[in-house]
Design an enzyme around this catalytic site. Structure first.
Site, mmCIF file in Angstrom:
data_model
loop_
_atom_site.group_PDB
_atom_site.id
_atom_site.type_symbol
_atom_site.label_atom_id
_atom_site.label_comp_id
_atom_site.label_asym_id
_atom_site.label_seq_id
_atom_site.Cartn_x
_atom_site.Cartn_y
_atom_site.Cartn_z
ATOM 1 N N CYS A 146 -10.423 -5.310 0.086
ATOM 2 C CA CYS A 146 -11.582 -4.230 0.054
ATOM 3 C C CYS A 146 -12.367 -4.386 -1.019
ATOM 4 C CB CYS A 146 -11.126 -3.197 -0.134
ATOM 5 S SG CYS A 146 -10.075 -1.621 -1.254
ATOM 6 N N CYS A 181 -10.872 -3.640 -4.398
ATOM 7 C CA CYS A 181 -9.386 -4.632 -4.421
ATOM 8 C C CYS A 181 -9.683 -6.126 -6.044
ATOM 9 C CB CYS A 181 -8.310 -5.064 -3.625
ATOM 10 S SG CYS A 181 -7.590 -2.928 -3.321
ATOM 11 N N GLU A 225 -2.899 -4.045 -3.377
ATOM 12 C CA GLU A 225 -3.839 -5.359 -4.648
ATOM 13 C C GLU A 225 -3.127 -4.046 -5.864
ATOM 14 O OE1 GLU A 225 -5.459 -6.629 -1.165
ATOM 15 O OE2 GLU A 225 -4.666 -4.433 -2.125
ATOM 16 N N GLU A 275 0.164 5.028 0.865
ATOM 17 C CA GLU A 275 -0.890 6.003 1.648
ATOM 18 C C GLU A 275 -0.718 7.308 0.418
ATOM 19 O OE1 GLU A 275 -2.031 4.687 5.063
ATOM 20 O OE2 GLU A 275 -0.448 6.225 5.413
ATOM 21 N N ASN A 305 1.025 -0.997 0.301
ATOM 22 C CA ASN A 305 0.114 -0.203 0.170
ATOM 23 C C ASN A 305 0.487 1.225 0.351
ATOM 24 O OD1 ASN A 305 0.573 -1.250 2.956
ATOM 25 N ND2 ASN A 305 -0.785 0.760 3.544
#
Length: 132
Positions: A89, A92, A58, A47, A45
């Site tokens: 999520c 994804c 992903e 941010e 990830n």
């Protein structure tokens, strides 16, 4: 493909958590996927201060999939910063459906499931072929 090395995928996903850029939430995520031609692709990830443009792990994995030759994902393992299996999520799950299809297997907190199980009645390319 029944010979998925789930431990190797988990190890690669854990490695990716260490590369995550998560200065706001400190919630690191890593993912690794096995392709239909045997490659392992991975992501973490990333941010952003504008939270809406944060990239899930992903997203990075799917980008690597296409940047290294494309193909389909056949198995995916996503973990949190503790190395525990993490359910992707909704956005994804859609990415995984598009790039792996119904049969793609994913390690979940409840064990291995297919994308058909984690995203039932998914919208995908077949729906677009039904245009009037």
């Amino acid at each position: 493909m029944s010979d998925v090395d789930w431990d190797a995928l988990r190890d690669r996903a854990i490695e990716m958590t260490k590369r995550a850029y998560a200065p706001y939430s400190n919630y690191r995520v890593g993912v690794a996927g096995l392709t239909d031609d045997g490659r392992v692709v991975a992501g973490c990830n990333v941010e952003n201060a504008g939270y809406g443009v944060t990239l899930c792990a992903e997203c990075g994995m799917v980008s690597e999939l296409h940047a290294t030759g494309g193909g389909l994902l056949v198995a995916v393992y996503c973990v949190d910063g503790r190395g525990e299996a993490l359910m992707p999520c909704g956005r994804c799950r859609q990415l995984l459906w598009e790039n792996g299809g119904a049969a793609c297997r994913i390690m979940t907190p409840e064990g291995i499931q297919t994308m058909e199980q984690v995203l039932p009645q998914a919208f995908g390319p077949d729906n677009l072929a039904q245009r009037p």
